[in-house]
Each structure stands twice: as structure tokens, then as C-alpha cells.
Scaffold this motif. Sequence first.
Motif, PDB file in Angstrom:
ATOM      1  N   ASP A   1       0.896  -1.073  -0.016  1.00  0.00           N
ATOM      2  CA  ASP A   1       0.080  -0.048   0.126  1.00  0.00           C
ATOM      3  C   ASP A   1       0.712   1.206  -0.017  1.00  0.00           C
ATOM      4  O   ASP A   1       2.288   1.131   0.387  1.00  0.00           O
ATOM      5  CB  ASP A   1      -1.014  -0.130   1.147  1.00  0.00           C
ATOM      6  CG  ASP A   1      -2.186   0.764   0.815  1.00  0.00           C
ATOM      7  OD1 ASP A   1      -2.375   1.393  -0.069  1.00  0.00           O
ATOM      8  OD2 ASP A   1      -3.237   0.435   1.899  1.00  0.00           O
ATOM      9  N   GLY A   2       0.473   2.403  -0.323  1.00  0.00           N
ATOM     10  CA  GLY A   2       0.980   3.470  -0.363  1.00  0.00           C
ATOM     11  C   GLY A   2       0.526   4.696  -1.077  1.00  0.00           C
ATOM     12  O   GLY A   2      -0.825   4.456  -1.271  1.00  0.00           O
ATOM     13  N   THR A   3       1.150   5.797  -1.257  1.00  0.00           N
ATOM     14  CA  THR A   3       0.581   7.104  -1.724  1.00  0.00           C
ATOM     15  C   THR A   3       0.275   6.847  -3.393  1.00  0.00           C
ATOM     16  O   THR A   3      -0.718   7.472  -3.822  1.00  0.00           O
ATOM     17  CB  THR A   3       1.496   8.183  -1.875  1.00  0.00           C
ATOM     18  OG1 THR A   3       2.792   7.741  -2.608  1.00  0.00           O
ATOM     19  CG2 THR A   3       1.802   8.425  -0.227  1.00  0.00           C
ATOM     20  N   ARG A   4       0.517   5.995  -3.683  1.00  0.00           N
ATOM     21  CA  ARG A   4       0.384   5.465  -5.351  1.00  0.00           C
ATOM     22  C   ARG A   4      -0.879   4.633  -5.502  1.00  0.00           C
ATOM     23  O   ARG A   4      -1.352   4.122  -6.597  1.00  0.00           O
ATOM     24  CB  ARG A   4       1.474   5.065  -6.149  1.00  0.00           C
ATOM     25  CG  ARG A   4       2.617   6.016  -6.293  1.00  0.00           C
ATOM     26  CD  ARG A   4       2.352   7.173  -7.313  1.00  0.00           C
ATOM     27  NE  ARG A   4       3.512   8.002  -7.314  1.00  0.00           N
ATOM     28  CZ  ARG A   4       4.166   8.108  -8.362  1.00  0.00           C
ATOM     29  NH1 ARG A   4       3.982   7.615  -9.565  1.00  0.00           N
ATOM     30  NH2 ARG A   4       5.178   9.032  -8.252  1.00  0.00           N
ATOM     31  N   ARG A   5      -1.545   4.147  -4.636  1.00  0.00           N
ATOM     32  CA  ARG A   5      -2.828   3.227  -4.581  1.00  0.00           C
ATOM     33  C   ARG A   5      -3.762   3.599  -5.609  1.00  0.00           C
ATOM     34  O   ARG A   5      -4.275   2.925  -6.426  1.00  0.00           O
ATOM     35  CB  ARG A   5      -3.307   2.906  -3.104  1.00  0.00           C
ATOM     36  CG  ARG A   5      -4.607   1.853  -3.304  1.00  0.00           C
ATOM     37  CD  ARG A   5      -4.337   0.514  -3.619  1.00  0.00           C
ATOM     38  NE  ARG A   5      -5.370  -0.312  -3.403  1.00  0.00           N
ATOM     39  CZ  ARG A   5      -6.366  -0.326  -4.135  1.00  0.00           C
ATOM     40  NH1 ARG A   5      -6.539   0.473  -5.257  1.00  0.00           N
ATOM     41  NH2 ARG A   5      -7.426  -0.952  -3.904  1.00  0.00           N
ATOM     42  N   THR A   6      -4.327   5.109  -5.395  1.00  0.00           N
ATOM     43  CA  THR A   6      -5.313   5.261  -6.054  1.00  0.00           C
ATOM     44  C   THR A   6      -5.064   5.299  -7.724  1.00  0.00           C
ATOM     45  O   THR A   6      -5.886   4.814  -8.524  1.00  0.00           O
ATOM     46  CB  THR A   6      -5.894   6.622  -5.817  1.00  0.00           C
ATOM     47  OG1 THR A   6      -6.472   6.470  -4.467  1.00  0.00           O
ATOM     48  CG2 THR A   6      -7.323   7.222  -6.626  1.00  0.00           C
ATOM     49  N   SER A   7      -4.013   5.986  -7.988  1.00  0.00           N
ATOM     50  CA  SER A   7      -3.627   6.295  -9.345  1.00  0.00           C
ATOM     51  C   SER A   7      -3.233   4.855 -10.082  1.00  0.00           C
ATOM     52  O   SER A   7      -3.640   4.663 -11.297  1.00  0.00           O
ATOM     53  CB  SER A   7      -2.345   6.944  -9.634  1.00  0.00           C
ATOM     54  OG  SER A   7      -1.324   6.333  -8.901  1.00  0.00           O
ATOM     55  N   LEU A   8      -2.816   3.782  -9.267  1.00  0.00           N
ATOM     56  CA  LEU A   8      -2.326   2.492  -9.527  1.00  0.00           C
ATOM     57  C   LEU A   8      -3.891   1.821 -10.110  1.00  0.00           C
ATOM     58  O   LEU A   8      -4.088   1.008 -11.127  1.00  0.00           O
ATOM     59  CB  LEU A   8      -1.726   1.865  -8.773  1.00  0.00           C
ATOM     60  CG  LEU A   8      -0.940   0.555  -9.343  1.00  0.00           C
ATOM     61  CD1 LEU A   8       0.307   1.252 -10.188  1.00  0.00           C
ATOM     62  CD2 LEU A   8      -0.165  -0.011  -8.122  1.00  0.00           C
TER      63      LEU A   8
END
Length: 400
Positions: free
Chosen positions: A237-244
Motif C-alpha cells: 500500500d502507499g501513496t500511489r494506490r489510487t492512481s495505480l
Amino acid sequence: MRIVRLANFVTVHTGGLRTTLRELGKGYQDAGHEAVLIVPGRGFKDQQTSQGRVITLPSAPIPRTGGYRVLAGRRELIKLLDSLEPDRIEVSDRTTLRWTGNWARQRGVRSMMVSHESLAGLLGVWGMPKRDALADRLNRRTAEAFDTIVSTTGFAAAEFRRLGVPNLVEVPLGVDLEVFHPGREDASVRSRYARADELLVVFASRLSAAKRPELAVDTVAVLRNNKVPAVLVVAGDGTRRTSLAYRAARLPVRFAGHIADRKAVAALLASADVVVAPGPVETFGLSALEALACGTPVVVDEQSALPEVIGDAGIAVPGTAEAFADAVSQLMERPREERRAMARARAERYGWSRAVEGFLNAHGAQPAPALIRPAVPRPRPVVRPTREPGADEAGATRYA
């Protein structure tokens, strides 16, 4: 002796750093020394664990970093360090904690800085101009502030070696060869994510820019376009979850989130056909080594330190989706038992006991004669929080 360790940027998602801190602490304790770890967290906590004493100091999260915290209260930290009276300090943060090297020198305490990342590489990921010059200046200051600089691979050591740093030591990290084992392979875990006729690809890491999770998604897209029935599991998980998630919208990508249970992680890695580690600035890559220990080959970015870690148990390629997809197909052409055996054999070169021995050598603290008995700690100073406690936690020599 008492070895006090300090680390910032430790969260549930920083698996590699958390694992390293835990295993080194356990190793120091088993070797007859007293390990103390100081980390930031939501509230104050002081507890005895398998890795030694762990003190969590209240710290505010850094905005837009996915929950990272730092030990920002210098006066409070100095007071704590003075009360602990360490024989050695070991620091895992080259930025906000560099000042502790001077604290140690003023008190006659030997100090070590562990370089967990390539500073020049991270500055490049962040788009900083003149990154090499800036990295050189900061690295030179770090080397001057600490008695010893430890890098875990030749890749990580390179930015210090080019400065002619005389106090540089190279010590590889390790992997838990019992938890991460080919025997963890589980048909039910595999069937949860892929059919029997599908290729199961796994990306297991923090979802941040430095790890390049987007490349894992794009690799599966290329494989599918090439008529390879590949499925991707993203464990992390992390800050790129939504864009990914947007990027993977029309692809067979399963998001498993952060998996806290290490045995569950091992079961996923052991049940995969291949693991991809596309981060271009990885300085060791524990998750890739854990995959190898589980008998699963790895495709890595050739710019990172991982080629020297995985050897011929995987394939290193340029950081493009086409190159990664081609490497995945090449690995699948190897007989299954052969590729699994090669992966496990490579991982067996990296045990945590050897890493602990190397770190103790770098500290000038050989394992105590009484290796078979636990360390006898000195009286613990009482540490009182300054705020109300919260409910939650908070050329190089190579030692093989």
C-alpha cells in the motif's frame, strides 16, 4: 555493550526497513549485546521485545508522505540518548538524524550510519536538478560526521566510494530462510488470484514513486497483448494506490493491500510464478530476496542493486514494460523445478546470522563469548514522555 539504534520513516508499509531493524536487533541480543531502538510514532511507548528494547517517541506525521514520521524533537532525543548512555549508536536516516553523529563524537561514543538508499537515485526520482553534486555534498558531510558508513551492496556503496570515503564498509543484509521457504507454496492461495492456466505475477512492495509499481501493471498489459494469460497481484500500500487502480482498471490486477502476516506474504511469494521488482534505486531489495527464498525467480531493473543480489536466479533488464514482459517469458521457459531450485540456492547465500556478524564487526563489537545466553541489560533509565501517551505505537571492506 549497549547498541542504541535510531530510525525514521518507519511505518507498517516500510517492510524492508522494519525487517532489517527487527532482525539486527534480535541478532545483537542473541550475540550477548543489549539492543535499544528509538523510532517515531503516534504516542509514547517503552517496551521490551524480541529485538530488544523499543522506545517510541510521539511525532507528528509528515503531510503527503503516506504516514511517515520523524524524530523531530532534538532536545528530547538528546535527553533520552544521554540517559541511555550507549556504547554505540546506529542511525538509519541520512537526513534528519545526521546530527547524531556529532552528538556521539562529543561524548566519545562510536557511531555508524547505515545507508539504506541511494541518495543520488532518490533525488533523481524526485526530479532534483544537479542531483549528483548535491548528493556528493551531503554524503561527504555524512561520512565526516560518523565513524563508520555501512552500505549493503556495491551499488549503495558507489556514491561514497567515488568520494574516496575511508570509513566505508559493505555488509549484505539477510533473509529469514525458515519463514520464506518453497514449502510455503499453497494451491489455495494461488487459486484465490489466478486460474490454473494463468501466469501469476506478484509485485510486493510499498506503492511509492521510487518502487515504480506502474511498471508492474504495464508489464502485465504487454504480456496480455502478447497473448500470455498473466495476472498481477499487488501486495502493498502507499501513496500511489489510487492512481495505480485507475491504471489497472481494464487489466486482471488484484490489490491485496498491505499483508502484515509474514507467513501469508511467504505463501503468496511461493505460490507465484514470478515476482517483479521494477524499482530503479533499490539498494538491496529484501522483498526480491524473500521471493528467491520462496523459490520464485525475480525480474529486476538493471539500474538498481538487485542484479548483484539475484545473480542468475532472475533476470535484470532495462526499466521498460516490454523488457520486463520479455524477461518474464524467458523465465517461464526454464523448467519449473530448475528455476525454483536456482532461486532458493541464491537466497541461501544470505542468512541473517552472517549479516548480524558483519554489522557487529563494523561496530567493532564482536559477538560476546556468551553467545548461548541472553544479554544481561544494565538498569533501564526511566523515560518519561513529554506529552500524554497515545493509544498507539508509534574502497570498501565487505563482511560476507
